[in-house]
Structure formats: C-alpha cells, structure tokens
Design a protein around this motif. Structure first.
Motif, short mmCIF file in Angstrom:
data_model
loop_
_atom_site.label_atom_id
_atom_site.label_comp_id
_atom_site.label_asym_id
_atom_site.label_seq_id
_atom_site.Cartn_x
_atom_site.Cartn_y
_atom_site.Cartn_z
N TYR A 73 -8.11 -5.84 5.93
CA TYR A 73 -7.81 -5.14 4.69
C TYR A 73 -7.43 -3.70 5.00
N LEU A 74 -6.66 -3.13 4.07
CA LEU A 74 -6.23 -1.75 4.17
C LEU A 74 -6.70 -1.00 2.94
N ILE A 75 -7.04 0.27 3.11
CA ILE A 75 -7.23 1.20 2.01
C ILE A 75 -5.98 2.07 2.01
N GLU A 76 -5.34 2.18 0.85
CA GLU A 76 -4.05 2.87 0.78
C GLU A 76 -4.02 3.87 -0.37
N ASP A 77 -3.25 4.93 -0.18
CA ASP A 77 -2.95 5.87 -1.25
C ASP A 77 -1.59 5.48 -1.82
N THR A 78 -1.54 5.31 -3.14
CA THR A 78 -0.31 4.83 -3.80
C THR A 78 0.08 5.80 -4.90
N LYS A 79 1.40 5.97 -5.06
CA LYS A 79 1.95 6.81 -6.12
C LYS A 79 3.01 5.98 -6.85
N ILE A 80 2.90 5.93 -8.16
CA ILE A 80 3.87 5.20 -8.98
C ILE A 80 4.41 6.14 -10.04
N SER A 81 5.73 6.18 -10.17
CA SER A 81 6.40 6.98 -11.21
C SER A 81 7.17 6.05 -12.13
N TYR A 115 -3.05 6.36 -7.24
CA TYR A 115 -3.99 5.25 -7.17
C TYR A 115 -4.59 5.16 -5.78
N LYS A 116 -5.77 4.54 -5.71
CA LYS A 116 -6.31 4.05 -4.45
C LYS A 116 -6.04 2.56 -4.48
N GLY A 117 -5.55 2.04 -3.40
CA GLY A 117 -5.25 0.62 -3.33
C GLY A 117 -6.03 -0.06 -2.23
N VAL A 118 -6.28 -1.34 -2.45
CA VAL A 118 -6.87 -2.20 -1.42
C VAL A 118 -5.95 -3.41 -1.31
N THR A 119 -5.51 -3.68 -0.11
CA THR A 119 -4.74 -4.89 0.14
C THR A 119 -5.51 -5.73 1.16
N ILE A 120 -5.58 -7.01 0.88
CA ILE A 120 -6.25 -7.95 1.78
C ILE A 120 -5.16 -8.81 2.42
N TRP A 121 -5.22 -8.93 3.72
CA TRP A 121 -4.17 -9.58 4.50
C TRP A 121 -4.72 -10.77 5.27
N LYS A 122 -3.85 -11.77 5.43
CA LYS A 122 -4.20 -12.95 6.22
C LYS A 122 -3.12 -13.14 7.28
N LYS A 123 -3.56 -13.35 8.51
CA LYS A 123 -2.61 -13.58 9.60
C LYS A 123 -2.09 -15.01 9.49
N GLN A 124 -0.79 -15.15 9.61
CA GLN A 124 -0.13 -16.44 9.48
C GLN A 124 -0.03 -17.13 10.85
N ALA A 125 0.30 -18.40 10.84
CA ALA A 125 0.40 -19.19 12.08
C ALA A 125 1.41 -18.58 13.05
N ASP A 126 2.46 -17.93 12.52
CA ASP A 126 3.48 -17.32 13.39
C ASP A 126 3.08 -15.93 13.89
N ASP A 146 0.18 -10.31 2.72
CA ASP A 146 -0.76 -9.79 1.72
C ASP A 146 -1.18 -10.95 0.82
N VAL A 147 -2.49 -11.14 0.65
CA VAL A 147 -2.99 -12.21 -0.20
C VAL A 147 -3.63 -11.68 -1.48
N VAL A 148 -4.13 -10.43 -1.43
CA VAL A 148 -4.68 -9.79 -2.63
C VAL A 148 -4.28 -8.32 -2.58
N ASP A 149 -3.79 -7.86 -3.71
CA ASP A 149 -3.29 -6.49 -3.85
C ASP A 149 -3.95 -5.91 -5.09
N MET A 150 -4.68 -4.81 -4.94
CA MET A 150 -5.41 -4.26 -6.09
C MET A 150 -5.28 -2.74 -6.12
#
Length: 156
Positions: A107-115, A128-139, A144-148
């Motif tokens: 997962y990542l903690i991110e700073d986000t700006k939206i206009s 915003y503060k964002g949290v993205t949850i990631w899953k590694k794929q077979a390749d 990203d599987v969850v974006d909040m």
C-alpha cells in the motif's frame, strides 16, 4: 525409520524454500515509481493508460457521500466524466510505501490534489490524503485494487 522420515521431511522443506524472499524496500520503491508514472498518465488525460493501473475488480472509494465505484467499467465512466469536466485536474505523489513480506501486496500513502470548476466557473482546488492498495500480478506488474481518498481541512 524415524530418521529417514526426518531426513525426507527436511529435504522437502529445503526444496520448497528455494524461492527468494522479496526485498520489501526495493519493491516499495518500485511501487512508488508505478504511482508516479500513473500520476503522469492521469495528468496527460490518457484514459487508456490511466485505466491500465487499476485491476479489473478494483474499488474506488471517494470522499463524501458517493457510493464506492466497483469494477473497471464503472471506473472508466468516472475517469471519462472527470476528464471531460471543465477545470478538472488531478495530481498526486506517493509519500510512503509498505510491501508485504511475501511481496505480493502493498500500500501507498499519497498526497493528492484535485481541481475542478464550481457552478460559477471558479476553479476550486482540494487536497486529500490517499491510500492505494496494490496487488502484484502474475506478470510482475502492480495493479491498484483499492483506491481511497480522505479530504484534508481546507486552508484559508
């Protein structure tokens, strides 16, 4: 007889442990770069490239009273609508990464700006503060599987 069983069991255990343990820091750095690349795709309004970073079954949870957006088709509609909105712009930067010991989730903690433009045409920018949850794929790629997003207090 017990000694033979122990030896066979130990040999099987060693044979099963030949996979390398992922380097969590290195994987975290890779994941942060993936997020930066994704932010560039979104800033350029490249719909297909922007969508490519989400898993097919991803969920986007936005701030406010909007219901979660589930699945790539619904996310596509959100992205297309946002890119068409006057004054819309989005940017983000990852601040920290954590990757599981197995190296398959992170997962990542991110700073986000939206206009965006309000009803009078005035540009409004929100942080915003964002949290993205990631899953590694077979390749080996990350999706990203969850974006909040969570809004930060408005600065005056």
């Amino acid at each position: 007889m017990n000694q033979k069983i122990t030896i066979v069991f130990a040999a099987a255990l060693v044979a099963g442990c030949t996979g390398q343990v992922p380097d969590a820091k290195s994987e975290g750095d890779k994941l942060m770069q993936v997020s930066r690349d994704w932010a560039q795709a979104a800033a350029s309004r490249d719909i297909e490239k922007t969508l490519s970073y989400w898993a097919d079954d991803a969920t986007v949870i936005s701030a406010g009273d909007m219901p979660p957006i589930k699945g790539k088709q619904a996310i596509r509609q959100m992205v297309e609508g946002s890119f068409k909105s006057p004054g819309f712009a989005i940017s983000w930067a990852p601040q920290s990464a954590e990757v599981s010991k197995a190296g398959d989730m992170g997962y990542l903690i991110e700073d986000t700006k939206i206009s965006f433009n309000d009803s009078t045409g005035k540009t409004i920018t929100r942080n915003y503060k964002g949290v993205t949850i990631w899953k590694k794929q077979a390749d080996g790629s990350w999706k990203d599987v969850v974006d909040m997003l969570s809004p930060l207090p408005e600065q005056k």
